[in-house]
Design a protein around this motif. Structure first.
Motif, PDB file in Angstrom:
ATOM      1  N   ASP A   1       0.811  -1.216   0.000  1.00  8.75           N
ATOM      2  CA  ASP A   1       0.000   0.000   0.000  1.00  8.75           C
ATOM      3  C   ASP A   1       0.847   1.271   0.000  1.00  8.75           C
ATOM      4  N   GLY A   2       2.121   1.164  -0.358  1.00  9.40           N
ATOM      5  CA  GLY A   2       2.947   2.343  -0.585  1.00  9.40           C
ATOM      6  C   GLY A   2       3.647   2.917   0.627  1.00  9.40           C
TER       7      GLY A   2
ATOM      8  N   GLY B   1      -1.827  -0.296   6.081  1.00  8.72           N
ATOM      9  CA  GLY B   1      -3.031   0.483   6.330  1.00  8.72           C
ATOM     10  C   GLY B   1      -2.787   1.842   6.949  1.00  8.72           C
ATOM     11  N   ALA B   2      -1.567   2.132   7.351  1.00  4.94           N
ATOM     12  CA  ALA B   2      -1.227   3.422   7.948  1.00  4.94           C
ATOM     13  C   ALA B   2       0.262   3.652   7.746  1.00  4.94           C
ATOM     14  N   GLY B   3       0.668   4.893   7.855  1.00  4.01           N
ATOM     15  CA  GLY B   3       2.085   5.222   7.751  1.00  4.01           C
ATOM     16  C   GLY B   3       2.377   6.141   6.586  1.00  4.01           C
ATOM     17  N   GLU B   4       3.549   6.747   6.630  1.00  4.21           N
ATOM     18  CA  GLU B   4       3.976   7.659   5.565  1.00  4.21           C
ATOM     19  C   GLU B   4       4.226   6.876   4.287  1.00  4.21           C
ATOM     20  N   ARG B   5       3.644   7.386   3.237  1.00  4.50           N
ATOM     21  CA  ARG B   5       3.812   6.755   1.936  1.00  4.50           C
ATOM     22  C   ARG B   5       4.906   7.468   1.143  1.00  4.50           C
ATOM     23  N   LEU B   6       5.411   6.791   0.137  1.00  8.07           N
ATOM     24  CA  LEU B   6       6.479   7.356  -0.668  1.00  8.07           C
ATOM     25  C   LEU B   6       6.051   8.657  -1.320  1.00  8.07           C
ATOM     26  N   PHE B   7       4.840   8.695  -1.839  1.00  7.42           N
ATOM     27  CA  PHE B   7       4.385   9.892  -2.552  1.00  7.42           C
ATOM     28  C   PHE B   7       3.311  10.612  -1.772  1.00  7.42           C
ATOM     29  N   GLY B   8       3.374  11.918  -1.819  1.00 12.38           N
ATOM     30  CA  GLY B   8       2.347  12.765  -1.230  1.00 12.38           C
ATOM     31  C   GLY B   8       1.582  13.443  -2.355  1.00 12.38           C
ATOM     32  N   GLU B   9       0.948  14.544  -2.016  1.00 12.12           N
ATOM     33  CA  GLU B   9       0.212  15.297  -3.024  1.00 12.12           C
ATOM     34  C   GLU B   9       1.171  15.901  -4.034  1.00 12.12           C
TER      35      GLU B   9
END
Length: 192
Positions: free
Chosen positions: A13-14, A154-162
């Motif tokens: 999930d990234g 299901g939670a946590g900082e993902r590689l890409f943001g806005e």
């Protein structure tokens, strides 16, 4: 001209946050927990990538993380990483922690653009989530190499943001690493 290659371990999930479990994130430690029997195959993949790199690019926190750990680690991959020239993008760092490192204290987009013109070949970015987001936003990433771990956190900082707009990519390679990891390589698509 250089090629910026983002190489990242990521969950399905990234999520890229706290793969080692040292950061206190409640789902941290997923890297080793879900590596399974794939350690040797992952090391081979990483070594091949490091052997093809001309330099490493990172942010301050990645320099601190790898700089503190590299003297404690051994093996061909770490030896190769230690020998590579490293460029650390940071407005606050005075002295880099990792060997063969240079601090780039100017504006990130300008500094990285110059670096791409100066270094032929691959400039690999490990970790450095905020830097990756800046590079993606300004179309400086040429290739993404994602090693996908078989877990959804299901939670946590993902590689890409806005981002300000879509960032089209083209899948150019897939590889199964060991028995449970997927390695996906994308290049920036010049046309959607």
């Amino acid at each position: 001209m250089g090629k910026i290659v983002v190489s990242q371990n990521v969950t399905l999930d990234g999520v890229v946050e706290d793969p080692s479990g040292e950061g206190g994130f409640r789902h941290g430690g997923w890297f080793q927990q879900f590596m399974g029997q794939d350690w040797e195959a992952w090391e081979e993949l990483e070594l091949a990538e490091a052997e093809g790199a001309e330099a490493l690019l990172m942010g301050r926190r990645s320099d601190e993380y790898f700089g503190a750990r590299s003297p404690l680690m051994n093996g061909e991959w770490v030896d190769r990483l230690n020998r590579l020239p490293k460029y650390v993008v940071s407005a606050t760092l005075q002295e880099p922690k990792w060997t063969n490192a240079t601090v780039m204290s100017g504006e990130a987009v300008s500094e990285v653009s110059k670096l791409k013109r100066q270094i032929p070949g691959e400039i690999v970015v490990y970790a450095s989530r905020p830097l990756v987001r800046t590079l993606m936003e300004h179309d400086l990433v040429d290739e993404l190499r994602l090693t996908v771990f078989p877990v959804v956190l299901g939670a946590g900082e993902r590689l890409f943001g806005e981002t300000s707009d879509k960032r089209p990519l083209r899948l150019i390679r897939t590889k199964i690493v060991g028995n449970g990891l997927a390695h996906l390589t994308y290049e920036r698509a010049r046309e959607a």
